[in-house]
Design an enzyme around this catalytic site. Structure first.
Site, PDB file in Angstrom:
ATOM      1  CG  ASN A  69      -0.393   0.636   2.439  1.00 10.50           C
ATOM      2  OD1 ASN A  69      -0.360   1.865   2.574  1.00 10.50           O
ATOM      3  ND2 ASN A  69       0.092  -0.196   3.350  1.00 10.50           N
ATOM      4  CB  SER A  70       1.899   3.930  -1.716  1.00 12.90           C
ATOM      5  OG  SER A  70       1.216   4.281  -2.880  1.00 12.90           O
ATOM      6  CB  CYS A 130       4.684   9.061   8.784  1.00 14.43           C
ATOM      7  SG  CYS A 130       4.676   9.984  10.299  1.00 14.43           S
ATOM      8  CB  ILE A 191       7.300  -4.385  12.078  1.00 10.95           C
ATOM      9  CG1 ILE A 191       6.570  -5.469  11.285  1.00 10.95           C
ATOM     10  CG2 ILE A 191       8.440  -4.930  12.857  1.00 10.95           C
ATOM     11  CD1 ILE A 191       7.434  -6.201  10.249  1.00 10.95           C
ATOM     12  CG  ASN A 192       4.215   1.160   9.850  1.00  9.70           C
ATOM     13  OD1 ASN A 192       3.535   0.731   8.914  1.00  9.70           O
ATOM     14  ND2 ASN A 192       3.975   2.314  10.429  1.00  9.70           N
ATOM     15  N   GLY A 217       0.743  -8.160   5.644  1.00 13.33           N
ATOM     16  CA  GLY A 217       0.030  -9.424   5.475  1.00 13.33           C
ATOM     17  C   GLY A 217       0.868 -10.608   5.931  1.00 13.33           C
ATOM     18  N   GLY A 244       1.279  -9.605   9.961  1.00 19.41           N
ATOM     19  CA  GLY A 244       0.881 -10.882   9.398  1.00 19.41           C
ATOM     20  C   GLY A 244       0.110 -11.811  10.303  1.00 19.41           C
TER      21      GLY A 244
HETATM   22  C1  LIG Z   1      -3.739  -0.100   3.757  1.00 15.36           C
HETATM   23  C2  LIG Z   1      -2.923   0.031   5.005  1.00 15.36           C
HETATM   24  C3  LIG Z   1      -2.910   1.241   5.694  1.00 15.36           C
HETATM   25  C4  LIG Z   1      -2.138   1.397   6.834  1.00 15.36           C
HETATM   26  N1  LIG Z   1      -2.168   2.583   7.503  1.00 15.36           N
HETATM   27  C5  LIG Z   1      -1.438   2.731   8.631  1.00 15.36           C
HETATM   28  C6  LIG Z   1      -1.489   3.940   9.374  1.00 15.36           C
HETATM   29  O1  LIG Z   1      -2.236   4.879   9.056  1.00 15.36           O
HETATM   30  N2  LIG Z   1      -0.699   4.043  10.484  1.00 15.36           N
HETATM   31  C7  LIG Z   1       0.111   3.028  10.904  1.00 15.36           C
HETATM   32  O2  LIG Z   1       0.774   3.166  11.919  1.00 15.36           O
HETATM   33  N3  LIG Z   1       0.148   1.854  10.230  1.00 15.36           N
HETATM   34  C8  LIG Z   1      -0.599   1.691   9.118  1.00 15.36           C
HETATM   35  N4  LIG Z   1      -0.551   0.482   8.447  1.00 15.36           N
HETATM   36  C9  LIG Z   1       0.331  -0.595   8.920  1.00 15.36           C
HETATM   37  C10 LIG Z   1      -0.398  -1.590   9.817  1.00 15.36           C
HETATM   38  O3  LIG Z   1      -0.896  -0.968  10.974  1.00 15.36           O
HETATM   39  C11 LIG Z   1       0.541  -2.730  10.226  1.00 15.36           C
HETATM   40  O4  LIG Z   1       1.610  -2.208  10.961  1.00 15.36           O
HETATM   41  C12 LIG Z   1       1.102  -3.495   9.051  1.00 15.36           C
HETATM   42  O5  LIG Z   1       0.142  -3.603   8.032  1.00 15.36           O
HETATM   43  C13 LIG Z   1       1.612  -4.884   9.411  1.00 15.36           C
HETATM   44  O6  LIG Z   1       0.579  -5.679   9.946  1.00 15.36           O
HETATM   45  P1  LIG Z   1      -0.265  -6.733   9.051  1.00 15.36           P
HETATM   46  O7  LIG Z   1       0.720  -7.563   8.315  1.00 15.36           O
HETATM   47  O8  LIG Z   1      -1.081  -7.508  10.031  1.00 15.36           O
HETATM   48  O9  LIG Z   1      -1.101  -5.915   8.137  1.00 15.36           O
HETATM   49  C14 LIG Z   1      -1.349   0.309   7.308  1.00 15.36           C
HETATM   50  C15 LIG Z   1      -1.384  -0.912   6.634  1.00 15.36           C
HETATM   51  C16 LIG Z   1      -2.167  -1.076   5.507  1.00 15.36           C
HETATM   52  C17 LIG Z   1      -2.185  -2.399   4.813  1.00 15.36           C
END
Ligand SMILES: Cc1cc2nc3c(=O)[nH]c(=O)nc-3n(C[C@H](O)[C@H](O)[C@H](O)COP(=O)(O)O)c2cc1C
Ligand SMILES: Cc1cc2nc3c(=O)[nH]c(=O)nc-3n(C[C@H](O)[C@H](O)[C@H](O)COP(=O)(O)OP(=O)(O)OC[C@H]3O[C@@H](n4cnc5c(N)ncnc54)[C@H](O)[C@@H]3O)c2cc1C
Ligand code: FES
Lengths: 317, 269
Positions: A69-70, A130, A191-192, A217, A244
């Site tokens: 995502n961006s 960020c 992590i982010n 993911g 994930g």
């Molecule tokens: C579409 C999308 C938007 C996200 N927006 C934010 C955000 O606004 N702030 C933030 O700290 N992390 C953001 N994240 C990161 C998630 O909070 C998380 O750290 C990351 O996706 C890893 O976890 P996951 O693998 O379970 O998704 C975003 C992730 C995705 C996929």
């Protein structure tokens, strides 16, 4: 359900399962599909002081067992967030962790000071992963000093629990984590997303308008787990595990590694009820193993210290 | 539409390959399933293991039976998700999120000009039926395909209402469907018809330009990549004319006013 309760980073949770920032919008949007009161809490999408339109499309792409995502931290700004978004969570018996962003320590402090007055805000997560325009596009959580400055500035203006969210895109996540703890963070969220890319070979263009984006993911889980384990081991602090998580056993991996709580992200898009299933699954796991409280699970990884790689335990400065 | 999305197990009642790599799918949902209108969609889980986005599909037919709601879809196999769907058998259960999105908003007073490109005809077949049943005064269906082989749903249309075009000339007008309307049925543009379009985004962009030239209203159904379908991931952003914000097509669309979209900034049109 008190056997699932836990205190993570100064915040008492009824269970260790939260929804990650940017996943459940501002919280209320998920209500038709998921019982927010059945989980520990929601981290709301990172909010900036000013509205942000976000990045041009395409903003997302599917990847093997994950996504890129961006989005560009799109959001309505703190004013509208407070009036229109946060108020919709009033009276809900679940924890609300508000994620904030900014371009420098003062921006974070300004938002934190404002949120400090609001009872509905149970904790603040600092999204220091960020862009930092003042430092020429650097990312604050890649620099221990910058990260620490953000935490110090916000710590000064709020007594609410502060969680610092770290990027994995660094050589040593524990150096940044240590600086955040030194600055006064109550927990580290890790992590982010990881930096990633996909290419459309017919058009010979990146799939995302911005070229690269954040990978998330199930595909990133092993990386996330290693980073969390490194933080727990090196810093012996409260870590909120993210990356994930897709089911009970993947959530338990983070808890056994020593995380006090976990956040569920990307998979919620495909399966909104997963966080609730995980709560039930953790309880079933505890029953099966005869555990009566979560502390009997957390950090119980059996390891042979002499064989492990990675930084060893050191005391936070 | 203030409908709340819900998660259901939909049962496959019927499933047929109606053309090469093209399928008709009939799903059975609980009897209390909310009314789903043309342009609205279901977001289906196509994978059993691991993570994938759900795949969105416009509703082609919605019917209430005493014990169930029947929803029909038409889809083309274009990648791994639709490939997995093509293996679904009657009796299988499918994880279904819906009903989602905002569909077409019909202007009862104006003639209706439906413009379909390829598999985009799907929701317009449903819109056509509803318009017919409501006794709408003027309904025209313009259907463009790459090749005759890709036509579908023709049995749901009255021949006299239909104009066909194909890129290779295998059926109807040789060329694109908008040129076909201008050259073969200019009378369809009289009386200020409202255009209801669905198809590839290049066709939708062209429809936007076409509607502007002829000073017509146009509602177009977008076809982006959806991460969630719920307005949560902010992935399906549409650039707008005169507005700095992006619109989330999965939530505020997929049907949008063509004149609001900044087509030059829509990827790949
Ligand atoms: C579409 C999308 C938007 C996200 N927006 C934010 C955000 O606004 N702030 C933030 O700290 N992390 C953001 N994240 C990161 C998630 O909070 C998380 O750290 C990351 O996706 C890893 O976890 P996951 O693998 O379970 O998704 C975003 C992730 C995705 C996929
Ligand atoms: C609201 C809405 C309604 C829809 N209704 C219908 C409908 O009624 N019927 C229907 O058939 N479809 C419909 N679609 C489209 C449908 O959702 C997609 O075709 C489907 O999601 C594709 O899934 P897939 O896994 O099979 O293909 P994917 O693997 O996701 O690929 C999709 C397309 O993108 C291309 N693509 C993907 N990745 C790349 C890459 N890296 N480089 C180049 N090309 C790439 C593929 O070639 C393919 O054409 C609708 C879409 C929306 C948004
Ligand atoms: S697909 Fe997630 S916001 Fe539209």
């Amino acid at each position: 359900m008190s056997k699932l309760s836990i205190t993570a980073g100064g915040l008492k949770l009824k269970n260790p399962v939260l929804i990650a920032s940017g996943i459940g919008g501002y919280g209320a949007e998920l209500i038709p599909l998921l019982d927010l009161e059945a989980i520990g809490g929601v981290v709301t999408k990172t909010i900036f002081e000013e509205p942000r339109p976000g990045n041009p499309p395409p903003r997302i792409a599917e990847t093997p067992n994950g996504m890129l995502n961006s989005i560009g931290l799109e959001g309505p700004g703190i004013e509208r967030y407070e009036k229109e978004k946060l108020t919709r969570l009033e009276g809900l018996d679940t924890r609300i962790v508000v994620s904030i962003g900014g371009y420098g320590p003062e921006d974070f402090a300004k938002l934190a000071e404002r949120l400090d007055d609001l009872d509905r805000v149970d904790a603040i997560e600092l999204n220091i992963s960020c862009p930092n325009v003042k430092e020429g596009g650097l990312n604050m959580s890649t620099h221990p000093n910058l990260a620490e400055e953000v935490v110090v500035a916000t710590r000064r203006v709020t007594k609410k629990p502060l969680w610092a969210k770290l990027t994995p895109n660094v050589t040593s996540i524990s150096d940044v984590g240590r600086a955040c703890l030194h600055g006064g963070a109550d927990a580290l969220s890790a992590i982010n997303t990881l930096l990633g890319m996909r290419i459309d070979v017919d058009r010979r263009e990146p799939l995302l308008a911005r070229g690269m984006g954040g990978l998330s993911g199930p595909a990133i889980r092993p990386v996330a787990l290693a980073k969390c384990f490194e933080l727990v081991r090196a810093l012996n602090c409260d870590v909120v595990g993210i990356g994930g998580v897709e089911d009970t056993s993947s959530a338990l991996e983070f808890l056994v590694a020593g995380c006090k709580a976990i956040q569920v992200g990307t998979v919620v898009y495909a399966e909104p009820q997963v966080p609730v299933d995980i709560v039930a699954g953790i309880e079933a796991y505890m029953d099966k193993h005869g555990f009566t409280e979560l502390s009997q699970v957390i950090g119980t990884l059996k390891v042979e210290e002499t064989l492990l790689i990675g930084p060893k335990a050191t005391k936070a400065k | 539409m203030d409908q709340e999305p819900r998660l259901d197990r939909a049962r496959v009642r019927a499933h047929e390959e109606t053309g090469p790599g093209f399928y008709w799918l009939q799903l059975e949902l609980p009897a209390d399933y909310p009314e789903t209108l043309p342009g609205q969609y279901l977001n289906l889980k196509t994978n059993e293991h691991g993570f994938k986005f759900r795949r969105p599909f416009g509703v082609v037919e919605f019917r209430r039976e005493p014990q169930a709601v029947l929803i029909e879809l038409y889809y083309a196999v274009v990648g791994s998700g639709t490939e997995a769907m093509s293996r679904w058998r009657p009796g299988d259960d499918v994880d279904c999120l819906g009903p989602l999105g905002v569909g077409y908003s019909v202007d009862k007073a104006q003639p209706a000009l439906l413009v379909a490109g390829g598999r985009g005809a799907a929701p317009l077949l449903y819109l056509y039926r509803l318009l017919k049943e409501s006794g709408h005064a003027s309904i025209q269906f313009a259907f463009g395909v790459r090749d005759e082989e890709l036509l579908f749903g023709m049995d749901r249309l009255q021949e006299t209402d239909v104009l066909l075009a194909s890129d290779n000339g295998s059926v109807g007008f040789h060329g694109n469907i908008l040129q076909a309307i201008e050259t073969e049925r200019p009378s369809w543009l009289l009386g200020q018809p409202v255009i209801y379009a669905c198809g590839p985004e290049a066709l939708l962009a062209a429809t936007g330009g076409f509607a502007k030239r002829h000073a017509l209203q146009a509602q177009v159904s977008m076809e982006g990549v959806y991460g969630c379908g719920l307005g949560l991931c902010r992935g399906c952003a549409v650039p707008l004319v005169d507005e700095e914000r992006f619109l989330m097509q999965c939530l505020e669309g997929p049907v949008l006013d063509a004149h609001r979209v900044d087509w030059e900034k829509v990827p790949h049109v």
